[in-house]
Write a protein that holds these residues in place. Structure first.
Motif, PDB file in Angstrom:
ATOM      1  N   ASP A   1      -5.546  41.486  -0.856  1.00  0.00           N
ATOM      2  CA  ASP A   1      -6.873  41.353  -0.268  1.00  0.00           C
ATOM      3  C   ASP A   1      -7.924  41.862  -1.254  1.00  0.00           C
ATOM      4  O   ASP A   1      -7.927  43.053  -1.589  1.00  0.00           O
ATOM      5  CB  ASP A   1      -6.913  42.159   1.030  1.00  0.00           C
ATOM      6  N   PRO A   2      -8.832  40.993  -1.711  1.00  0.00           N
ATOM      7  CA  PRO A   2      -9.832  41.420  -2.692  1.00  0.00           C
ATOM      8  C   PRO A   2     -10.690  42.605  -2.223  1.00  0.00           C
ATOM      9  O   PRO A   2     -11.024  43.482  -3.018  1.00  0.00           O
ATOM     10  CB  PRO A   2     -10.692  40.173  -2.912  1.00  0.00           C
ATOM     11  N   ALA A   3     -11.050  42.654  -0.944  1.00  0.00           N
ATOM     12  CA  ALA A   3     -11.868  43.763  -0.435  1.00  0.00           C
ATOM     13  C   ALA A   3     -11.084  45.075  -0.478  1.00  0.00           C
ATOM     14  O   ALA A   3     -11.629  46.118  -0.857  1.00  0.00           O
ATOM     15  CB  ALA A   3     -12.351  43.464   0.973  1.00  0.00           C
ATOM     16  N   LEU A   4      -9.811  45.020  -0.080  1.00  0.00           N
ATOM     17  CA  LEU A   4      -8.981  46.223  -0.140  1.00  0.00           C
ATOM     18  C   LEU A   4      -8.721  46.624  -1.581  1.00  0.00           C
ATOM     19  O   LEU A   4      -8.691  47.823  -1.906  1.00  0.00           O
ATOM     20  CB  LEU A   4      -7.658  46.007   0.593  1.00  0.00           C
ATOM     21  N   GLU A   5      -8.525  45.648  -2.444  1.00  0.00           N
ATOM     22  CA  GLU A   5      -8.319  45.914  -3.867  1.00  0.00           C
ATOM     23  C   GLU A   5      -9.518  46.677  -4.435  1.00  0.00           C
ATOM     24  O   GLU A   5      -9.359  47.652  -5.170  1.00  0.00           O
ATOM     25  CB  GLU A   5      -8.111  44.606  -4.629  1.00  0.00           C
ATOM     26  N   GLU A   6     -10.710  46.241  -4.070  1.00  0.00           N
ATOM     27  CA  GLU A   6     -11.916  46.899  -4.572  1.00  0.00           C
ATOM     28  C   GLU A   6     -12.031  48.319  -4.027  1.00  0.00           C
ATOM     29  O   GLU A   6     -12.391  49.245  -4.749  1.00  0.00           O
ATOM     30  CB  GLU A   6     -13.156  46.090  -4.192  1.00  0.00           C
ATOM     31  N   ARG A   7     -11.726  48.494  -2.754  1.00  0.00           N
ATOM     32  CA  ARG A   7     -11.884  49.810  -2.122  1.00  0.00           C
ATOM     33  C   ARG A   7     -10.798  50.796  -2.520  1.00  0.00           C
ATOM     34  O   ARG A   7     -11.065  51.975  -2.743  1.00  0.00           O
ATOM     35  CB  ARG A   7     -11.904  49.645  -0.607  1.00  0.00           C
ATOM     36  N   TYR A   8      -9.547  50.336  -2.562  1.00  0.00           N
ATOM     37  CA  TYR A   8      -8.418  51.243  -2.748  1.00  0.00           C
ATOM     38  C   TYR A   8      -7.663  51.072  -4.057  1.00  0.00           C
ATOM     39  O   TYR A   8      -6.732  51.831  -4.314  1.00  0.00           O
ATOM     40  CB  TYR A   8      -7.411  51.066  -1.590  1.00  0.00           C
ATOM     41  N   GLY A   9      -8.042  50.115  -4.868  1.00  0.00           N
ATOM     42  CA  GLY A   9      -7.258  49.753  -6.046  1.00  0.00           C
ATOM     43  C   GLY A   9      -6.781  50.900  -6.908  1.00  0.00           C
ATOM     44  O   GLY A   9      -5.623  50.965  -7.279  1.00  0.00           O
ATOM     45  N   THR A  10      -7.675  51.840  -7.230  1.00  0.00           N
ATOM     46  CA  THR A  10      -7.279  52.952  -8.096  1.00  0.00           C
ATOM     47  C   THR A  10      -6.920  54.206  -7.318  1.00  0.00           C
ATOM     48  O   THR A  10      -6.534  55.199  -7.917  1.00  0.00           O
ATOM     49  CB  THR A  10      -8.405  53.292  -9.094  1.00  0.00           C
ATOM     50  N   ARG A  11      -7.040  54.162  -5.995  1.00  0.00           N
ATOM     51  CA  ARG A  11      -6.795  55.350  -5.171  1.00  0.00           C
ATOM     52  C   ARG A  11      -5.415  55.380  -4.537  1.00  0.00           C
ATOM     53  O   ARG A  11      -5.017  56.431  -4.027  1.00  0.00           O
ATOM     54  CB  ARG A  11      -7.831  55.421  -4.049  1.00  0.00           C
ATOM     55  N   VAL A  12      -4.716  54.270  -4.491  1.00  0.00           N
ATOM     56  CA  VAL A  12      -3.463  54.212  -3.747  1.00  0.00           C
ATOM     57  C   VAL A  12      -2.426  55.153  -4.338  1.00  0.00           C
ATOM     58  O   VAL A  12      -2.448  55.410  -5.538  1.00  0.00           O
ATOM     59  CB  VAL A  12      -2.889  52.775  -3.687  1.00  0.00           C
ATOM     60  N   PRO A  13      -1.561  55.632  -3.481  1.00  0.00           N
ATOM     61  CA  PRO A  13      -1.482  55.414  -2.046  1.00  0.00           C
ATOM     62  C   PRO A  13      -2.522  56.241  -1.283  1.00  0.00           C
ATOM     63  O   PRO A  13      -2.877  57.340  -1.698  1.00  0.00           O
ATOM     64  CB  PRO A  13      -0.069  55.851  -1.688  1.00  0.00           C
ATOM     65  N   VAL A  14      -2.980  55.679  -0.179  1.00  0.00           N
ATOM     66  CA  VAL A  14      -3.947  56.339   0.704  1.00  0.00           C
ATOM     67  C   VAL A  14      -3.453  56.188   2.135  1.00  0.00           C
ATOM     68  O   VAL A  14      -3.122  55.085   2.570  1.00  0.00           O
ATOM     69  CB  VAL A  14      -5.359  55.716   0.576  1.00  0.00           C
ATOM     70  N   LEU A  15      -3.414  57.301   2.847  1.00  0.00           N
ATOM     71  CA  LEU A  15      -3.051  57.294   4.260  1.00  0.00           C
ATOM     72  C   LEU A  15      -4.342  57.339   5.069  1.00  0.00           C
ATOM     73  O   LEU A  15      -5.185  58.209   4.847  1.00  0.00           O
ATOM     74  CB  LEU A  15      -2.171  58.504   4.586  1.00  0.00           C
ATOM     75  N   ARG A  16      -4.506  56.387   5.990  1.00  0.00           N
ATOM     76  CA  ARG A  16      -5.729  56.300   6.808  1.00  0.00           C
ATOM     77  C   ARG A  16      -5.363  56.402   8.279  1.00  0.00           C
ATOM     78  O   ARG A  16      -4.419  55.759   8.743  1.00  0.00           O
ATOM     79  CB  ARG A  16      -6.441  54.981   6.542  1.00  0.00           C
ATOM     80  N   HIS A  17      -6.122  57.227   8.993  1.00  0.00           N
ATOM     81  CA  HIS A  17      -5.951  57.360  10.440  1.00  0.00           C
ATOM     82  C   HIS A  17      -6.970  56.451  11.101  1.00  0.00           C
ATOM     83  O   HIS A  17      -8.181  56.627  10.929  1.00  0.00           O
ATOM     84  CB  HIS A  17      -6.151  58.816  10.868  1.00  0.00           C
ATOM     85  N   LEU A  18      -6.509  55.452  11.829  1.00  0.00           N
ATOM     86  CA  LEU A  18      -7.402  54.455  12.411  1.00  0.00           C
ATOM     87  C   LEU A  18      -8.269  55.000  13.539  1.00  0.00           C
ATOM     88  O   LEU A  18      -9.348  54.469  13.797  1.00  0.00           O
ATOM     89  CB  LEU A  18      -6.590  53.257  12.912  1.00  0.00           C
ATOM     90  N   CYS A  19      -7.827  56.056  14.219  1.00  0.00           N
ATOM     91  CA  CYS A  19      -8.602  56.580  15.352  1.00  0.00           C
ATOM     92  C   CYS A  19      -9.944  57.149  14.919  1.00  0.00           C
ATOM     93  O   CYS A  19     -10.922  57.036  15.649  1.00  0.00           O
ATOM     94  CB  CYS A  19      -7.809  57.648  16.094  1.00  0.00           C
ATOM     95  N   ASP A  20      -9.982  57.767  13.752  1.00  0.00           N
ATOM     96  CA  ASP A  20     -11.224  58.411  13.322  1.00  0.00           C
ATOM     97  C   ASP A  20     -11.643  58.050  11.897  1.00  0.00           C
ATOM     98  O   ASP A  20     -12.667  58.514  11.425  1.00  0.00           O
ATOM     99  CB  ASP A  20     -11.125  59.923  13.476  1.00  0.00           C
ATOM    100  N   GLY A  21     -10.849  57.235  11.216  1.00  0.00           N
ATOM    101  CA  GLY A  21     -11.222  56.778   9.878  1.00  0.00           C
ATOM    102  C   GLY A  21     -10.959  57.758   8.752  1.00  0.00           C
ATOM    103  O   GLY A  21     -11.271  57.464   7.597  1.00  0.00           O
ATOM    104  N   ARG A  22     -10.379  58.922   9.067  1.00  0.00           N
ATOM    105  CA  ARG A  22     -10.085  59.883   7.995  1.00  0.00           C
ATOM    106  C   ARG A  22      -9.058  59.298   7.040  1.00  0.00           C
ATOM    107  O   ARG A  22      -8.207  58.507   7.440  1.00  0.00           O
ATOM    108  CB  ARG A  22      -9.531  61.187   8.569  1.00  0.00           C
ATOM    109  N   GLU A  23      -9.153  59.707   5.776  1.00  0.00           N
ATOM    110  CA  GLU A  23      -8.212  59.248   4.754  1.00  0.00           C
ATOM    111  C   GLU A  23      -7.667  60.427   3.972  1.00  0.00           C
ATOM    112  O   GLU A  23      -8.385  61.400   3.710  1.00  0.00           O
ATOM    113  CB  GLU A  23      -8.893  58.266   3.807  1.00  0.00           C
ATOM    114  N   LEU A  24      -6.407  60.305   3.602  1.00  0.00           N
ATOM    115  CA  LEU A  24      -5.734  61.298   2.778  1.00  0.00           C
ATOM    116  C   LEU A  24      -5.300  60.594   1.499  1.00  0.00           C
ATOM    117  O   LEU A  24      -4.443  59.708   1.527  1.00  0.00           O
ATOM    118  CB  LEU A  24      -4.521  61.869   3.528  1.00  0.00           C
ATOM    119  N   ASP A  25      -5.947  60.951   0.404  1.00  0.00           N
ATOM    120  CA  ASP A  25      -5.647  60.340  -0.892  1.00  0.00           C
ATOM    121  C   ASP A  25      -4.473  61.045  -1.561  1.00  0.00           C
ATOM    122  O   ASP A  25      -4.259  62.243  -1.378  1.00  0.00           O
ATOM    123  CB  ASP A  25      -6.852  60.434  -1.829  1.00  0.00           C
ATOM    124  N   TRP A  26      -3.741  60.288  -2.340  1.00  0.00           N
ATOM    125  CA  TRP A  26      -2.672  60.826  -3.165  1.00  0.00           C
ATOM    126  C   TRP A  26      -3.299  61.689  -4.238  1.00  0.00           C
ATOM    127  O   TRP A  26      -4.381  61.366  -4.712  1.00  0.00           O
ATOM    128  CB  TRP A  26      -1.873  59.676  -3.777  1.00  0.00           C
TER     129      TRP A  26
END
Length: 83
Positions: free
Chosen positions: A38-63
């Motif tokens: 997904d180009p949008a996900l690639e732009e947002r997360y491309g260099t940050r992965v892996p990233v854990l995201r909680h959908l209930c509140d949008g918090r993210e935990l970066d590697w």
């Protein structure tokens, strides 16, 4: 759909490590999304992965994260109101 998403890349050794950490933390079921698809996900997360995201509140935990960090991340989720 699970409340958690682990954003990953194909052929990512850090993503493989993150999966092992998730298992060690005994994380609840989660979905995996590959940012390569997904180009949008690639732009947002491309260099940050892996990233854990909680959908209930949008918090993210970066590697990098370890099992203790995953457990703390999960424990700090806000309570969901039934009203």
């Amino acid at each position: 759909m699970a409340d958690l998403i682990l954003y990953q890349r194909d052929y990512c050794h850090l993503c493989d490590q993150a999966l092992a950490v998730m298992a060690e933390a005994r994380a609840p079921d989660f979905d995996s999304l590959w940012v390569d698809d997904d180009p949008a996900l690639e732009e947002r997360y491309g260099t940050r992965v892996p990233v854990l995201r909680h959908l209930c509140d949008g918090r993210e935990l970066d590697w990098p994260f370890d099992a203790a960090a995953v457990r703390a991340f999960l424990a700090s989720a806000p309570a969901v109101s039934g009203t």
